[in-house]
Design a protein around this motif. Structure first.
Motif, PDB file in Angstrom:
ATOM      1  N   THR A  62      41.731  42.449  48.990  1.00 55.21           N
ATOM      2  CA  THR A  62      40.753  43.342  48.388  1.00 55.21           C
ATOM      3  C   THR A  62      40.778  43.243  46.867  1.00 55.21           C
ATOM      4  N   ALA A  63      39.717  43.739  46.242  1.00 60.48           N
ATOM      5  CA  ALA A  63      39.652  43.741  44.778  1.00 60.48           C
ATOM      6  C   ALA A  63      40.768  44.588  44.191  1.00 60.48           C
ATOM      7  N   GLN A  64      41.084  45.710  44.849  1.00 65.45           N
ATOM      8  CA  GLN A  64      42.168  46.572  44.353  1.00 65.45           C
ATOM      9  C   GLN A  64      43.506  45.843  44.414  1.00 65.45           C
ATOM     10  N   GLU A  65      43.732  45.071  45.480  1.00 60.98           N
ATOM     11  CA  GLU A  65      44.972  44.296  45.585  1.00 60.98           C
ATOM     12  C   GLU A  65      45.015  43.181  44.545  1.00 60.98           C
ATOM     13  N   MET A  66      43.867  42.615  44.209  1.00 62.66           N
ATOM     14  CA  MET A  66      43.809  41.563  43.199  1.00 62.66           C
ATOM     15  C   MET A  66      44.066  42.106  41.801  1.00 62.66           C
ATOM     16  N   LEU A  67      43.642  43.336  41.566  1.00 57.06           N
ATOM     17  CA  LEU A  67      43.800  43.909  40.226  1.00 57.06           C
ATOM     18  C   LEU A  67      45.256  44.161  39.879  1.00 57.06           C
ATOM     19  N   ASN A  75      35.775  52.289  40.809  1.00 51.96           N
ATOM     20  CA  ASN A  75      36.035  52.638  42.207  1.00 51.96           C
ATOM     21  C   ASN A  75      35.304  51.732  43.192  1.00 51.96           C
ATOM     22  N   ASP A  76      34.175  51.174  42.784  1.00 54.12           N
ATOM     23  CA  ASP A  76      33.398  50.328  43.676  1.00 54.12           C
ATOM     24  C   ASP A  76      34.042  48.940  43.775  1.00 54.12           C
ATOM     25  N   SER A 136      31.966  45.953  42.301  1.00 53.13           N
ATOM     26  CA  SER A 136      31.942  45.975  40.838  1.00 53.13           C
ATOM     27  C   SER A 136      33.291  45.547  40.276  1.00 53.13           C
ATOM     28  N   LEU A 137      34.363  45.990  40.912  1.00 51.36           N
ATOM     29  CA  LEU A 137      35.697  45.616  40.445  1.00 51.36           C
ATOM     30  C   LEU A 137      35.921  44.117  40.609  1.00 51.36           C
ATOM     31  N   LYS A 138      35.513  43.568  41.755  1.00 49.94           N
ATOM     32  CA  LYS A 138      35.670  42.124  41.966  1.00 49.94           C
ATOM     33  C   LYS A 138      34.897  41.335  40.914  1.00 49.94           C
ATOM     34  N   ALA A 139      33.698  41.798  40.570  1.00 49.56           N
ATOM     35  CA  ALA A 139      32.901  41.116  39.556  1.00 49.56           C
ATOM     36  C   ALA A 139      33.592  41.154  38.193  1.00 49.56           C
ATOM     37  N   GLU A 140      34.223  42.265  37.868  1.00 52.93           N
ATOM     38  CA  GLU A 140      34.941  42.387  36.598  1.00 52.93           C
ATOM     39  C   GLU A 140      36.182  41.488  36.562  1.00 52.93           C
ATOM     40  N   ILE A 141      36.860  41.384  37.695  1.00 53.31           N
ATOM     41  CA  ILE A 141      38.034  40.504  37.762  1.00 53.31           C
ATOM     42  C   ILE A 141      37.602  39.050  37.567  1.00 53.31           C
ATOM     43  N   ASP A 142      36.514  38.650  38.240  1.00 45.92           N
ATOM     44  CA  ASP A 142      36.002  37.288  38.063  1.00 45.92           C
ATOM     45  C   ASP A 142      35.608  37.039  36.616  1.00 45.92           C
ATOM     46  N   ARG A 143      34.991  38.051  35.999  1.00 47.76           N
ATOM     47  CA  ARG A 143      34.574  37.920  34.599  1.00 47.76           C
ATOM     48  C   ARG A 143      35.788  37.774  33.686  1.00 47.76           C
ATOM     49  N   PHE A 144      36.857  38.485  33.999  1.00 47.31           N
ATOM     50  CA  PHE A 144      38.080  38.384  33.202  1.00 47.31           C
ATOM     51  C   PHE A 144      38.613  36.952  33.201  1.00 47.31           C
ATOM     52  N   TRP A 145      38.709  36.367  34.397  1.00 47.48           N
ATOM     53  CA  TRP A 145      39.244  35.009  34.486  1.00 47.48           C
ATOM     54  C   TRP A 145      38.329  34.001  33.793  1.00 47.48           C
ATOM     55  N   LEU A 146      37.018  34.083  34.077  1.00 44.37           N
ATOM     56  CA  LEU A 146      36.087  33.086  33.557  1.00 44.37           C
ATOM     57  C   LEU A 146      35.919  33.203  32.043  1.00 44.37           C
ATOM     58  N   SER A 147      35.926  34.431  31.529  1.00 42.15           N
ATOM     59  CA  SER A 147      35.759  34.602  30.081  1.00 42.15           C
ATOM     60  C   SER A 147      36.951  34.050  29.316  1.00 42.15           C
ATOM     61  N   ASN A 148      38.114  34.047  29.923  1.00 42.70           N
ATOM     62  CA  ASN A 148      39.304  33.513  29.262  1.00 42.70           C
ATOM     63  C   ASN A 148      39.407  32.002  29.420  1.00 42.70           C
ATOM     64  N   ILE A 149      39.188  31.504  30.629  1.00 37.17           N
ATOM     65  CA  ILE A 149      39.397  30.087  30.896  1.00 37.17           C
ATOM     66  C   ILE A 149      38.161  29.263  30.535  1.00 37.17           C
ATOM     67  N   GLY A 150      36.979  29.820  30.754  1.00 39.43           N
ATOM     68  CA  GLY A 150      35.751  29.142  30.361  1.00 39.43           C
ATOM     69  C   GLY A 150      35.185  28.246  31.434  1.00 39.43           C
ATOM     70  N   ASN A 151      35.969  27.414  32.038  1.00 40.37           N
ATOM     71  CA  ASN A 151      35.507  26.464  33.038  1.00 40.37           C
ATOM     72  C   ASN A 151      35.663  27.061  34.435  1.00 40.37           C
ATOM     73  N   LYS A 152      34.544  27.083  35.193  1.00 37.50           N
ATOM     74  CA  LYS A 152      34.557  27.741  36.505  1.00 37.50           C
ATOM     75  C   LYS A 152      35.529  27.064  37.476  1.00 37.50           C
ATOM     76  N   ASN A 153      35.561  25.740  37.505  1.00 39.74           N
ATOM     77  CA  ASN A 153      36.444  25.038  38.434  1.00 39.74           C
ATOM     78  C   ASN A 153      37.916  25.258  38.076  1.00 39.74           C
ATOM     79  N   GLU A 154      38.224  25.214  36.777  1.00 38.47           N
ATOM     80  CA  GLU A 154      39.593  25.490  36.348  1.00 38.47           C
ATOM     81  C   GLU A 154      39.978  26.926  36.678  1.00 38.47           C
ATOM     82  N   ALA A 155      39.039  27.839  36.439  1.00 43.50           N
ATOM     83  CA  ALA A 155      39.311  29.250  36.731  1.00 43.50           C
ATOM     84  C   ALA A 155      39.629  29.441  38.209  1.00 43.50           C
TER      85      ALA A 155
END
Length: 473
Positions: free
Chosen positions: A316-321, A340-341, A344-363
């Motif tokens: 789950t997104a909560q477990e990933m966070l 809480n949603d 929305s949380l999963k989308a924010e986690i994905d954004r965190f990884w991609l915004s830092n790493i930049g490359n989708k495949n590397e992320a």
């Protein structure tokens, strides 16, 4: 060289946690004994008498789907396993009472079964005479040739003896939306939070018709540490801190208690049902007593811990966070924690990884590596709290398996350099308490140092930039 040393590290962890409860009257379930590439097996066995007082051992084993090797046969992912159950005389393990062999074919359409942490449950009842036994279960992956052996002890009371007896306690769980709501054995200390209901099963034999037997039960919750590991440069834990002590068996809360008096002679199978409890550490204990002037009361208990929804898996997104606590700053972590949603949380986690790493495949590759380590940490360092929350879990996730491991009494050192004296890449852990029948956990705490600030910061940057894929340190 690194891969060989990693295997040695995993073997050393196995040696730390391979035994069952040190108190034979308190069952805590099977350990994970994780070894990459080998079948993951968790074993539970209990001796019982059926309605005709015929004795048998009920064997239950969970086998992780993703730990097996599959071959595609007519569009199906197919695994073939052999299971060998060996019953030994506990007093003389050279005396083999019985050996049974079973073969199982697992077929799944989903090709992702090779990554699944769900389990196939094997259950079998084997008739034996009353007595004390050691049960060895060997699971052989016939596609890879690799095997795993697990052991458990149990006893079966003799219904003809003129004494009272109390068997071990079996814990079962039910999830309404899976397995048609069937009760399945909980084979480990850890109970996934997704389980809806709990059932405890034990058997009492009372062959003294003139003496009733009083059965007292209690469901107890213990105060325990639930915190995430502190950063490496923080102060060490104070001995009065619950994180240092881990779990307080003197600090208990009785959730529910009951009393039942058995007046009829013979064997009685007793079941207790509870809704799933909140996250924490628990004990269900049973005391059976006769007349005050007779022998000591009989005592058995089943300890367990309720953890995250899919524990030890991360779904789950909560477990990933949660484990991102080690990579995020406090403000960012608190912001995401307030969402809480799940989508929305999963989308924010994905954004965190991609915004830092930049490359989708590397992320994607970094995410897979990160959460694989989290799940491995759960299986190797789980105790009264999730394995990823422990100090050893934190270091394992950030740095991976150490090159070398040294243990001496209550001190363990992990080395990530050939120079074993290099303070930057040698980390020392100390157990807050020695393991004993009264404290069955390895609670290793990192010896923290202010000089670790830069080391942890640099390691975090390897993760956030994706360089962790090519550099381990």
């Amino acid at each position: 060289m690194r891969s060989i040393l990693s295997l040695l590290f995993l073997a050393s962890i196995l040696m730390m946690g391979c035994s069952q409860s040190m108190n034979p009257d308190i069952v805590r379930g099977s350990t994970y004994q994780y070894r990459g590439g080998f079948p993951e097996v968790r074993l539970s066995a209990i001796g019982l008498l059926d309605e005709n007082d015929d004795p048998h051992i009920s064997v239950a084993a969970d086998i992780v789907y993703g730990s097996l090797v599959y071959k595609e046969v007519e569009g199906m992912q197919t695994a073939n396993i052999a299971l060998e159950v060996q019953i030994l005389d506990q007093a003389d393990t050279e005396n083999i009472i019985d050996t049974e062999r079973f073969t199982v074919t697992i077929e799944k359409e989903d090709p992702n079964i090779t990554y699944s942490q769900e389990v196939f449950t094997f259950e079998k009842e084997i008739p034996v005479d009353p007595g004390d036994y050691q049960i060895n279960l060997t699971v052989i992956d016939q596609n890879s040739g690799k095997h795993t052996t697990r052991s458990s002890n149990t006893f079966i009371p003799n219904p003809e003896d003129n004494i009272s007896n109390l068997t071990n306690i079996r814990l079962l769980g039910k999830q309404v939306d899976e397995h048609q709501g069937a009760w399945l054995p909980i084979t480990t200390y850890d109970v996934p939070g997704k389980v809806d209901s709990l059932k405890f099963v034990f058997q009492v034999t009372n062959n003294k018709s003139e003496s009733p037997l009083t059965i007292d039960t209690e469901l107890i919750r213990y105060e325990s540490d639930t915190s995430v590991a502190r950063p490496m440069h923080y102060n060490n834990y104070s001995p009065s801190n619950i994180s240092y002590k881990g779990i307080e068996y003197d600090e208990e809360e009785v959730i529910q208690s009951s009393r039942r008096v058995l007046t009829q002679p013979g064997s009685v199978l007793v079941e207790f049902f509870f809704p799933q409890q909140g996250r924490g550490n628990y004990r269900f204990e049973v005391t059976a007593s006769g007349d005050e002037d007779e022998e000591e009361p009989l005592f058995k208990a089943r300890d367990f811990s309720v953890k995250s929804t899919n524990y030890p898996s991360i779904k789950t997104a909560q477990e990933m966070l949660g484990p991102l606590h080690y990579l995020m700053n406090d403000d960012e972590y608190e912001r995401l924690s307030a969402i809480n949603d799940s989508d929305s949380l999963k989308a924010e986690i994905d954004r965190f990884w991609l915004s830092n790493i930049g490359n989708k495949n590397e992320a994607r590759s970094v995410i897979e590596m990160f959460y694989s380590r989290v799940e491995e940490a759960n299986k190797q360092f789980s105790n009264f709290k999730e394995g990823w929350k422990t100090d050893t879990g934190m270091i394992y996730i950030l740095f991976g398996p150490p090159w070398y491991v040294e243990t001496h009494l209550d001190v363990m050192t992990w080395s990530y350099a050939y120079d074993r004296s290099d303070p930057e890449y040698n980390y020392t852990f100390q157990r807050s308490k020695l393991k004993s029948r009264f404290y069955p956990f390895d609670n290793y705490l990192l010896r923290r140092h202010q000089g670790y600030f830069n080391i942890q910061y640099q390691q975090i940057q390897l993760w956030l930039t994706g360089q962790i894929l090519t550099r381990s340190i």
